[in-house]
Design an enzyme around this catalytic site. Structure first.
Site, short mmCIF file in Angstrom:
data_model
loop_
_atom_site.label_atom_id
_atom_site.label_comp_id
_atom_site.label_asym_id
_atom_site.label_seq_id
_atom_site.Cartn_x
_atom_site.Cartn_y
_atom_site.Cartn_z
N LYS A 167 4.45 1.67 10.52
CA LYS A 167 3.59 2.85 10.69
C LYS A 167 4.47 4.09 10.82
O LYS A 167 5.53 4.05 11.47
CB LYS A 167 2.73 2.70 11.95
N ASP A 196 2.85 3.54 6.43
CA ASP A 196 1.42 3.85 6.54
C ASP A 196 1.22 4.98 7.55
O ASP A 196 1.58 4.84 8.72
CB ASP A 196 0.67 2.58 7.01
N GLU A 222 1.33 4.82 2.44
CA GLU A 222 -0.11 4.54 2.49
C GLU A 222 -0.87 5.61 3.28
O GLU A 222 -0.40 6.05 4.34
CB GLU A 222 -0.28 3.17 3.15
N GLU A 248 -8.43 1.85 1.92
CA GLU A 248 -9.13 1.24 3.05
C GLU A 248 -10.21 2.16 3.62
O GLU A 248 -11.11 1.69 4.31
CB GLU A 248 -8.14 0.83 4.15
N ASP A 271 -11.19 -2.87 0.55
CA ASP A 271 -11.42 -3.79 1.67
C ASP A 271 -12.84 -4.33 1.53
O ASP A 271 -13.80 -3.54 1.53
CB ASP A 271 -11.25 -2.99 2.97
N HIS A 298 -6.72 -4.16 1.91
CA HIS A 298 -6.50 -3.85 3.32
C HIS A 298 -7.03 -4.96 4.22
O HIS A 298 -8.19 -5.34 4.12
CB HIS A 298 -7.22 -2.53 3.64
MG MG Z 1 -3.56 1.27 6.51
#
Ligand code: MG
Length: 367
Positions: A167, A196, A222, A248, A271, A298
């Protein structure tokens, strides 16, 4: 053959560890299930979910709007039922809660269809491969210290994962850069490294951060920008060599189409829980294929193992073992690959003894 009963249930499962990203903390996974019963005594089960908020509204929407629409229908008519659910409450639908509440029904119908065919779901959906590479997301949360993400990254590589996600979105750009540098040094040049930002930045901020991240040979960046800002992503794509992944936070094929048509995305991440189920997921994956774009869905690895094994343009399944503590049979993962169950249907079943302590409410609706 008719649908004669639908059972719905709402669970709140606590997270297995503290999970923080750039915009939120993920304390619970709310799971909403629908079990469809047919006049000839068969069943299919499907699931929707949230990351901790809105689950009750999703359950009410499912019970009030979709269960009445599907009772009495032939469960083989999946496209027909999907359209009924899309158009029935369209005034308040076309995304959000309505789209999430379609997923349990649609997934249950596909589970039922595969069971009737005596086939694992991925083979019924198309059958392209029988295993998928998995990348891990569970070792790179934003609340973990730099030492923790480095240690976890090394452990995951040792377990056979060939991709890991970190992240990003720390307050200071320099913090993100330092964390990525340390992880890249720990895993070497050949492990795929994803990042992400969970929608955190404006386009100018995303462009600035992407420039700083270029040296780490990222496999993708992402959700750098809010998902509705297609133009922002288009500008970012033109300014960086890092592939951009998103999806997502998109609810239907029309949103994905706009991203593809504007060349504003590199990898799609639909997703099944968010796009109204497997029916729409397959449409999105097939549309991406015609743009020569890959999909890497996702979350929900237990269901996405089937959709990804069914299409040629899928790349990865995302490893977050959130449900392992509550299911009968956790997804089999070995040496960096996930394997779909070879039993009929999708094979994702909650273990009553483990799941029922987290059950908030359940209802049974008959025709
Ligand atoms: Mg994500």
């Amino acid at each position: 053959m008719k649908i004669i009963r639908v059972d719905t249930a709402f669970y709140r499962f606590p997270a297995h560890r503290r999970i923080v990203d750039a915009i939120q903390e993920f304390t619970h996974m709310e799971v909403i299930s629908a079990t469809i019963h047919t006049s000839d005594g068969q069943t299919g089960i499907g699931y929707g979910y949230t990351i901790g908020r809105g689950g009750r509204a999703l359950k009410v929407f499912l019970d009030d709007e979709f269960v009445p629409l599907v009772l009495g229908e032939d469960p083989a008519d999946i496209e027909r039922i999907w359209e009924k659910m899309w158009w029935g409450p369209h005034w308040v639908g076309r995304g959000g809660i309505a789209s999430l509440a379609m997923a349990p029904i649609d997934i249950a119908l596909w589970d039922l269809k595969a069971k009737r065919a005596g086939s694992p779901l991925y083979k019924l959906l198309g059958g392209y491969r029988d295993r998928m590479p998995v990348y891990d997301t569970d070792g790179g949360w934003l609340n973990h210290s730099q030492d923790e993400i480095v240690r976890e990254a090394a452990e995951l590589v040792g377990k056979g994962f060939t991709g890991i996600k970190i992240k990003v979105g720390k307050e200071q750009r320099s913090e993100d850069v330092a964390r990525l540098r340390a992880v890249r040094a720990a895993i070497g040049p050949d492990i795929k490294l994803m990042t992400d930002a969970n929608l955190r930045w404006t386009a100018p901020e995303a462009i600035a951060r992407a420039r700083l991240f270029e040296e780490f040979d990222l496999f993708w960046l992402e959700e750098p920008i809010e998902a509705d800002d297609v133009l922002g992503h288009e500008k970012l794509r033109q300014s960086t060599r890092i592939p951009i992944a998103l999806g997502e936070s998109l609810y239907n094929r029309h949103s994905f189409k706009e991203y593809l048509a504007r060349d504003a995305v590199s990898i799609l991440q639909p997703d099944v829980g968010r796009v109204g189920g497997i029916t729409e997921w397959m449409r999105i994956a097939n549309m991406a294929h015609s743009f020569n774009v890959n999909v890497s869905p996702h979350f929900l690895m237990e269901l996405h193992i089937h959709t990804t094994c069914a299409v040629p343009n899928a790349m990865w399944v995302e490893h977050i073992p959130f449900l392992n503590r509550f299911v009968v049979e956790p997804l089999r993962i070995e040496d960096g690959y996930a394997y779909p169950p070879d039993t009929p249907g999708h094979g994702l079943l909650l273990d009553e003894a483990k799941a029922d302590p987290h059950l908030i409410e359940a209802h049974s609706w008959a025709a």
